[in-house]
Design an enzyme around this catalytic site. Structure first.
Site, short mmCIF file in Angstrom:
data_model
loop_
_atom_site.label_atom_id
_atom_site.label_comp_id
_atom_site.label_asym_id
_atom_site.label_seq_id
_atom_site.Cartn_x
_atom_site.Cartn_y
_atom_site.Cartn_z
N CYS A 10 28.65 -52.25 -6.11
CA CYS A 10 27.95 -51.13 -7.01
C CYS A 10 29.15 -50.15 -7.59
CB CYS A 10 26.86 -50.83 -6.68
SG CYS A 10 27.07 -49.45 -5.30
N CYS A 13 29.91 -47.84 -4.87
CA CYS A 13 30.76 -48.37 -3.65
C CYS A 13 32.28 -48.45 -4.29
CB CYS A 13 30.45 -49.94 -3.34
SG CYS A 13 28.62 -49.94 -2.75
#
Length: 77
Positions: A10, A13
């Site tokens: 994501c 991240c």
């Protein structure tokens, strides 16, 4: 030092990966940033919330995008 960033990929991240790489550039030395996106590995490591970050196998943050300064502090600490 091995820096592991855990997360499925994501935006948070990926931001944590960027922060970790920036901290490594500032710290110098022999550090490696590795992205781990395997859910089974994350579960085995006890990660309940992503993104997460571990240094040499020790979980330091989870459910948080640590700043470059925070990671640098851990590398120098």
């Amino acid at each position: 030092m091995l820096i592991e960033v855990f997360g499925p990929g994501c935006a948070k991240c990926e931001t944590l990966v960027k922060h970790a790489k920036a901290a490594v550039e500032q710290a110098g030395g022999d550090h490696q940033v590795v992205k781990v996106s395997d859910y089974a590995v994350m579960a085995a490591r006890g990660i309940l919330s992503t993104p997460a970050l571990a240094l040499d196998g020790q979980l330091k943050f989870q459910g948080k995008v640590a700043t470059s300064a925070e990671i640098l502090g851990l590398l120098q600490g």
